[in-house]
Design a protein around this motif. Structure first.
Motif, short mmCIF file in Angstrom:
data_model
loop_
_atom_site.label_atom_id
_atom_site.label_comp_id
_atom_site.label_asym_id
_atom_site.label_seq_id
_atom_site.Cartn_x
_atom_site.Cartn_y
_atom_site.Cartn_z
N GLN A 96 78.07 25.45 26.16
CA GLN A 96 78.20 27.16 25.41
C GLN A 96 79.50 27.98 26.35
O GLN A 96 80.11 26.77 27.40
CB GLN A 96 76.93 28.21 26.49
CG GLN A 96 75.61 28.23 25.37
CD GLN A 96 74.33 28.89 26.04
OE1 GLN A 96 75.04 29.16 27.47
NE2 GLN A 96 73.65 29.39 25.81
N LYS A 141 79.03 25.91 29.87
CA LYS A 141 78.12 25.90 30.80
C LYS A 141 77.04 24.79 29.98
O LYS A 141 77.80 24.67 28.19
CB LYS A 141 77.18 26.66 30.03
CG LYS A 141 78.43 27.77 31.21
CD LYS A 141 76.25 29.66 31.30
CE LYS A 141 77.27 30.46 32.07
NZ LYS A 141 78.37 30.92 31.23
N ASP A 196 83.00 30.53 26.72
CA ASP A 196 83.63 32.00 25.87
C ASP A 196 84.71 31.19 25.01
O ASP A 196 85.80 30.70 26.29
CB ASP A 196 84.63 32.77 27.15
CG ASP A 196 82.97 33.35 27.97
OD1 ASP A 196 82.11 32.98 27.98
OD2 ASP A 196 83.24 33.60 29.06
N ASN A 236 82.68 35.95 23.67
CA ASN A 236 81.65 34.87 25.46
C ASN A 236 80.25 34.66 25.36
O ASN A 236 78.67 34.99 24.27
CB ASN A 236 81.43 36.39 26.09
CG ASN A 236 82.84 36.90 26.73
OD1 ASN A 236 83.86 35.52 26.48
ND2 ASN A 236 82.73 38.19 27.00
N ASP A 237 80.06 33.64 25.42
CA ASP A 237 78.46 33.08 25.24
C ASP A 237 78.25 32.68 24.25
O ASP A 237 77.15 32.73 24.02
CB ASP A 237 77.08 34.09 26.35
CG ASP A 237 77.90 34.16 27.73
OD1 ASP A 237 78.26 32.81 28.95
OD2 ASP A 237 77.81 35.12 28.47
#
Length: 502
Positions: free
Chosen positions: A136, A125, A138, A147-148
């Motif tokens: 961002q 992202k 994972d 994650n994230d």
């Protein structure tokens, strides 16, 4: 009175003014500023993110690590081990906060059986607000996922939009640096703030805003123009003759003077910071022959030299040695007999490179850029300070192995070089050693000796001169935990087992 407009940033420019057509991109009116209706959301679609993480890491994976890179699930990689493109980006733009949030399809997997790592980056992202942002993702490291997390920090200062295919808004080459979470996700082999590959983001508007913001009135009056002068000012007459220059004798001591005979000196050099960090993750560096550790590398003692300030020439040799050892990865390299030859704006750094296979003498290891250096002595000392250095082809070749080419290439930057030469007896050299003089790391017990054969039986538990095979006897977890994941920040080529002797 017209409301003040906010600066045009990535977030502020991605929305398209519907009344101007699909290809006209502009800053939307700011409903949040008007205090009336709530700010609408603008849909974003067909986004792409071009980002390679870090070029030197990609070369390491497919080079010395003998691994592979797989781009799947909608991601693709450019030819010749190029950057990755994450596709089908969808998201929103908030016209009130000027924040974007775009998610992309695609995942990238880096793996190496020889060096025992498996890293997967997915669910990528991009989020921005104003001139700051983040990539961002994972990140899965040998099956353990985080994650994230913000992998990279984006700096959109000065980035201006361009028009891409189909009227897309494209922001090219956004500077990116590693975050603390990103460094942790890659097992700490990089550090926070390390420079990563730049990112290019492209998005399209998916439809009209869900609520039309109140338009901000435009100013009705143009600022009054400043009248231009009607006549040029009278030119000042130029002197008809230059005054006769009076030669000012240079002082014989204290401030500046031409250099001559060299009485003492030192060389400060760290080889390559990322290489040192890589070695320290599972091995160490041993200093000998008077070399000492400083805050940014090592100090090597003066051996002999000549300098001519007027001709801008310098030749100097330095004693001492630094030996890098990383037993698990079969690395044993010693750098010694360092020489600097400089003339005008160019120079060469020459070293002897010793491995268990023998010594390559007088390797022209690096080129020096002296375009900003001064050869003039100050307080009886000539200092070529922090001279930029870059690998020669021969220098990069020293990191080549029989199994894989060198991850370095000609022109890659290495640590800068500082040379200080005293041209008067008793002149004070700047800085001193800057360190404790203790050996660095865990790679040895002290002196390595002076000959090329002193490395023979000291590596791999007494292997009689052969270097340890890379990763073969090291558990996957342990290897990954030390240095198998990434050659830190561009260390590139560090696998020298069974290297060719040039």
């Amino acid at each position: 009175m017209a409301a003040n407009r906010r600066p045009i940033t990535l977030a502020a420019a991605v929305a398209t003014a519907v009344t101007l057509g699909a290809t006209a991109l502009t800053l939307p009116a700011l409903a949040a500023d008007s205090g009336n209706a709530a700010a609408p959301q603008v849909e974003l679609k067909d986004g792409t993110l071009d980002w390679g993480f870090k070029e030197s890491f990609r070369k390491y994976v497919t080079g010395m690590a003998a691994g592979k890179i797989e781009a799947t699930d909608g991601a693709k990689q450019a030819a010749d081990n190029g950057v990755f493109t994450f596709t089908d980006g969808k998201g929103t733009y908030d016209t009130g906060t000027h924040a974007t949030d775009v998610a992309f399809k695609g995942s990238v997997r880096f793996s190496s059986t020889a060096h025992g790592f498996d890293i997967k980056v997915a669910d990528v992202k991009v989020r921005t607000k104003g001139t700051s942002g983040a990539i961002q993702a994972d990140v899965s490291l040998n099956g353990t996922a985080q994650n994230d997390i913000d992998v990279a920090k984006l700096d959109l200062t000065g980035i201006t939009p361009g028009t891409g295919e189909g009227g897309a808004m494209t922001y090219k080459d956004i500077p990116a640096t590693l975050t603390a979470d990103g460094a942790k996700a890659f097992n700490g082999m990089y550090k926070e703030g390390d420079k990563l590959d730049p990112a290019t983001l492209s998005v399209k508007q998916g439809g009209a805003p869900t609520e039309k913001p109140t338009e901000t009135p435009k100013p009705t009056d143009k600022p009054t123009e400043t009248p231009k002068p009607t006549a040029k000012p009278t030119e000042t007459p130029k002197p008809t003759a230059k005054p006769t220059a009076t030669a000012t004798p240079k002082p014989t001591s204290g401030t500046e003077q031409p250099a001559g005979e060299v009485h003492d000196g030192s060389l400060a050099w760290g080889v390559k910071e990322s290489f040192r960090r890589y070695i320290e993750s599972g091995g160490g560096a041993t200093l000998s022959g008077g070399a000492e550790k400083n805050d940014n590398g090592y100090d090597f003692p003066y051996a002999k030299g000549d300098v001519d300030s007027d001709a801008k020439k310098l030749d100097a040799s330095f004693g001492g040695a630094v030996r890098f050892q990383y037993k698990a990865h079969g690395i044993d390299m010693k750098f010694s007999d360092i020489k600097v030859a400089a003339s005008g704006t160019k120079g060469t750094l020459t070293v002897d490179v010793t491995t268990p296979k023998g010594t390559n003498n007088d390797v022209k290891f690096a080129t020096l850029d002296l375009s900003k250096a001064s050869y003039t002595a100050k307080d009886d000392v000539v200092v070529l300070d922090k001279v930029p250095a870059a690998f020669t082809a021969a220098g990069a070749k020293q990191f080549e192995s029989e199994d894989a080419p060198s991850g370095y290439k000609e022109g890659d930057a290495i640590d800068p070089v500082t040379v200080a030469l005293a041209v008067a007896d008793g002149a004070q050299l700047p800085g001193g050693s800057g360190g404790t003089g203790d050996t660095a790391g865990t790679g040895g017990s002290g002196s390595t000796g002076g000959g090329s054969s002193d490395l023979g039986g000291s590596v791999g538990g007494g292997t009689g001169g052969s270097m340890a095979s890379t990763g073969a006897s090291v558990p996957t977890g342990a290897l990954l935990g030390t240095a198998g994941v990434i050659v830190a920040a561009g260390a590139g080529a560090v696998f020298v087992a069974r290297r060719r002797t040039s």
